[in-house]
Design a protein around this motif. Structure first.
Motif, PDB file in Angstrom:
ATOM      1  N   ARG A 165      -5.173   3.054   2.037  1.00  0.00           N
ATOM      2  CA  ARG A 165      -4.336   4.101   2.636  1.00  0.00           C
ATOM      3  C   ARG A 165      -5.108   4.968   3.620  1.00  0.00           C
ATOM      4  NH1 ARG A 165      -0.653   6.376  -2.382  1.00  0.00           N
ATOM      5  NH2 ARG A 165       0.664   4.535  -2.530  1.00  0.00           N
ATOM      6  N   GLY A 206      -1.585  -5.802   6.347  1.00  0.00           N
ATOM      7  CA  GLY A 206      -2.965  -5.345   6.475  1.00  0.00           C
ATOM      8  C   GLY A 206      -3.912  -6.162   5.617  1.00  0.00           C
ATOM      9  N   PRO A 233      -7.413   3.428   9.367  1.00  0.00           N
ATOM     10  CA  PRO A 233      -6.597   3.721  10.556  1.00  0.00           C
ATOM     11  C   PRO A 233      -5.408   2.774  10.599  1.00  0.00           C
ATOM     12  CG  PRO A 233      -8.910   3.480  11.129  1.00  0.00           C
ATOM     13  CD  PRO A 233      -8.763   3.082   9.686  1.00  0.00           C
ATOM     14  N   GLN A 234      -4.297   3.233  11.126  1.00  0.00           N
ATOM     15  CA  GLN A 234      -3.042   2.461  11.124  1.00  0.00           C
ATOM     16  C   GLN A 234      -3.221   1.058  11.696  1.00  0.00           C
ATOM     17  OE1 GLN A 234      -0.493   3.608   9.506  1.00  0.00           O
ATOM     18  NE2 GLN A 234       0.753   1.811   9.849  1.00  0.00           N
ATOM     19  N   GLU A 235      -3.929   0.908  12.813  1.00  0.00           N
ATOM     20  CA  GLU A 235      -4.083  -0.424  13.411  1.00  0.00           C
ATOM     21  C   GLU A 235      -4.917  -1.330  12.528  1.00  0.00           C
ATOM     22  OE1 GLU A 235      -7.218   2.342  15.021  1.00  0.00           O
ATOM     23  OE2 GLU A 235      -5.042   2.388  14.949  1.00  0.00           O
ATOM     24  N   THR A 236      -5.895  -0.792  11.784  1.00  0.00           N
ATOM     25  CA  THR A 236      -6.683  -1.594  10.861  1.00  0.00           C
ATOM     26  C   THR A 236      -5.864  -1.947   9.646  1.00  0.00           C
ATOM     27  OG1 THR A 236      -8.683  -0.454  11.566  1.00  0.00           O
ATOM     28  CG2 THR A 236      -8.809  -1.653   9.498  1.00  0.00           C
ATOM     29  N   ALA A 237      -5.068  -1.019   9.169  1.00  0.00           N
ATOM     30  CA  ALA A 237      -4.262  -1.247   7.976  1.00  0.00           C
ATOM     31  C   ALA A 237      -3.183  -2.280   8.192  1.00  0.00           C
ATOM     32  CB  ALA A 237      -3.632   0.062   7.496  1.00  0.00           C
ATOM     33  N   GLU A 238      -2.736  -2.460   9.423  1.00  0.00           N
ATOM     34  CA  GLU A 238      -1.656  -3.410   9.690  1.00  0.00           C
ATOM     35  C   GLU A 238      -2.149  -4.752  10.202  1.00  0.00           C
ATOM     36  OE1 GLU A 238       1.448  -1.787  12.019  1.00  0.00           O
ATOM     37  OE2 GLU A 238       1.821  -0.171  10.616  1.00  0.00           O
ATOM     38  N   THR A 247       0.809  -1.216   0.000  1.00  0.00           N
ATOM     39  CA  THR A 247       0.000   0.000   0.000  1.00  0.00           C
ATOM     40  C   THR A 247       0.839   1.262   0.000  1.00  0.00           C
ATOM     41  OG1 THR A 247      -0.182  -0.080   2.396  1.00  0.00           O
ATOM     42  CG2 THR A 247      -1.949  -1.099   1.134  1.00  0.00           C
ATOM     43  N   GLU A 248       2.117   1.198   0.245  1.00  0.00           N
ATOM     44  CA  GLU A 248       2.973   2.380   0.280  1.00  0.00           C
ATOM     45  C   GLU A 248       4.250   2.135  -0.494  1.00  0.00           C
ATOM     46  OE1 GLU A 248       2.249   5.303   1.647  1.00  0.00           O
ATOM     47  OE2 GLU A 248       0.349   4.602   2.417  1.00  0.00           O
ATOM     48  N   THR A 293       3.284  -6.304   3.238  1.00  0.00           N
ATOM     49  CA  THR A 293       2.113  -5.676   3.813  1.00  0.00           C
ATOM     50  C   THR A 293       1.385  -6.700   4.665  1.00  0.00           C
ATOM     51  OG1 THR A 293       1.915  -4.218   1.927  1.00  0.00           O
ATOM     52  CG2 THR A 293      -0.050  -4.504   3.249  1.00  0.00           C
TER      53      THR A 293
END
Length: 110
Positions: free
Chosen positions: A101, A19, A104-109, A9-10, A17
């Motif tokens: 993107r 997430g 939220p960071q915790e959901t994305a990871e 994603t980045e 990744t």
């Protein structure tokens, strides 16, 4: 296609990744096209059309629905389905990467 690569994603770093997109592996060309399309993606302009909905969903719901849609498209690509559209597949991938993107960071990871 045998040239499959994980979706990140980045950036183009060689990190994995973890997430919601962590397990996806798609052809490099598809991922490259989607990454290039990110620059022109507009959530308000594009997401309703791509998802075929009347109102914009929250990013978490959008990612869930886009993952399901993309999986169906990938199956169609792999089986040679006559209704498969590479253009639509790229559009869905662009939206999926962009919406991921926004998580939220915790959901994305994870």
């Amino acid at each position: 296609m045998t040239d499959q690569t994980p979706i990140r994603t980045e950036g183009h770093q060689a990190r994995k990744t973890t997430g919601p997109l962590g397990g996806l592996r798609r052809p490099k060309l598809l991922i490259r096209a989607a990454r290039l399309g990110l620059a022109d993606y507009s959530r308000t302009r594009d997401l309703k059309r791509i998802m075929r909905v009347a109102t914009l969903p929250a990013p978490t719901q959008a990612v869930r629905d886009l993952i399901r849609t993309e999986a169906e498209m990938e199956e169609g690509r792999q089986t040679g389905l006559s209704t498969y559209s590479v253009i639509r597949h790229v559009e869905v991938m662009i939206a999926l990467l962009a919406e991921a993107r926004l998580l939220p960071q915790e959901t994305a990871e994870g």
